[in-house]
Design a protein around this motif. Sequence first.
Motif, PDB file in Angstrom:
ATOM      1  N   THR A  70       0.758  -1.107  -0.048  1.00  0.00           N
ATOM      2  CA  THR A  70      -0.130   0.039   0.040  1.00  0.00           C
ATOM      3  C   THR A  70       1.034   1.191  -0.146  1.00  0.00           C
ATOM      4  O   THR A  70       0.225   2.431  -0.073  1.00  0.00           O
ATOM      5  CB  THR A  70      -0.877   0.155   1.106  1.00  0.00           C
ATOM      6  OG1 THR A  70      -0.297   0.170   2.418  1.00  0.00           O
ATOM      7  CG2 THR A  70      -2.121  -0.991   1.126  1.00  0.00           C
ATOM      8  N   GLY A  71       2.037   1.310   0.248  1.00  0.00           N
ATOM      9  CA  GLY A  71       3.067   2.428   0.347  1.00  0.00           C
ATOM     10  C   GLY A  71       3.253   2.693   1.862  1.00  0.00           C
ATOM     11  O   GLY A  71       3.512   3.960   1.968  1.00  0.00           O
ATOM     12  N   THR A  72       2.874   1.891   2.544  1.00  0.00           N
ATOM     13  CA  THR A  72       3.092   2.514   4.080  1.00  0.00           C
ATOM     14  C   THR A  72       4.481   1.955   4.676  1.00  0.00           C
ATOM     15  O   THR A  72       4.602   0.587   4.675  1.00  0.00           O
ATOM     16  CB  THR A  72       1.848   2.199   4.806  1.00  0.00           C
ATOM     17  OG1 THR A  72       0.737   2.804   4.307  1.00  0.00           O
ATOM     18  CG2 THR A  72       1.894   2.404   6.248  1.00  0.00           C
ATOM     19  N   ALA A  73       5.277   2.836   5.110  1.00  0.00           N
ATOM     20  CA  ALA A  73       6.393   2.309   5.951  1.00  0.00           C
ATOM     21  C   ALA A  73       5.989   1.684   7.195  1.00  0.00           C
ATOM     22  O   ALA A  73       5.304   2.192   7.702  1.00  0.00           O
ATOM     23  CB  ALA A  73       7.453   3.598   5.795  1.00  0.00           C
ATOM     24  N   LEU A  74       6.854   0.730   7.525  1.00  0.00           N
ATOM     25  CA  LEU A  74       6.825   0.236   8.832  1.00  0.00           C
ATOM     26  C   LEU A  74       7.879   0.675   9.844  1.00  0.00           C
ATOM     27  O   LEU A  74       8.899   0.447   9.384  1.00  0.00           O
ATOM     28  CB  LEU A  74       6.692  -1.251   8.691  1.00  0.00           C
ATOM     29  CG  LEU A  74       6.354  -2.212  10.161  1.00  0.00           C
ATOM     30  CD1 LEU A  74       5.222  -1.522  10.900  1.00  0.00           C
ATOM     31  CD2 LEU A  74       6.766  -3.476   9.912  1.00  0.00           C
ATOM     32  N   GLU A  75       7.600   1.297  10.958  1.00  0.00           N
ATOM     33  CA  GLU A  75       8.596   1.760  11.828  1.00  0.00           C
ATOM     34  C   GLU A  75       8.350   0.799  13.135  1.00  0.00           C
ATOM     35  O   GLU A  75       7.407   0.779  13.719  1.00  0.00           O
ATOM     36  CB  GLU A  75       8.488   3.276  12.241  1.00  0.00           C
ATOM     37  CG  GLU A  75       9.449   3.652  13.433  1.00  0.00           C
ATOM     38  CD  GLU A  75       9.395   5.216  13.309  1.00  0.00           C
ATOM     39  OE1 GLU A  75       9.817   5.294  14.579  1.00  0.00           O
ATOM     40  OE2 GLU A  75       8.996   5.847  12.594  1.00  0.00           O
TER      41      GLU A  75
END
Length: 113
Positions: A70-75
């Motif tokens: 989806t284009g969401t970075a995971l931190e």
Amino acid sequence: MSVDRSDPAAPVIRVVGDLAYTTAAPLREEIDQLLTDVPSVLVLDFADLHFIDSTGLAVIVHAWREGQRTGTALELRHVPRMLGAILDLTGLAGLLARPMPESRPDTRPTASA
């Protein structure tokens, strides 16, 4: 688990206690719900994590994989030493550190009428 939605572009899920077979489903459901809004970053805060098993690791991988789609970075924040060691030993630290692709179309099949 608690969720801070004060910044819609970067919601924070605080994982508390054990993340294991019997407790992982609600976290996965929350991740899926938050990713429907396509935030730029999804934060998993492990400051109060006491234990994690393979099911818990699978939820982290799921969050990363869906974020990539989806284009969401995971931190990951406040990663305890034991989780950091597990991520290193399993090779997941390298996977999670991979940069997101510039643009990647959703290749899932769509339902036709």
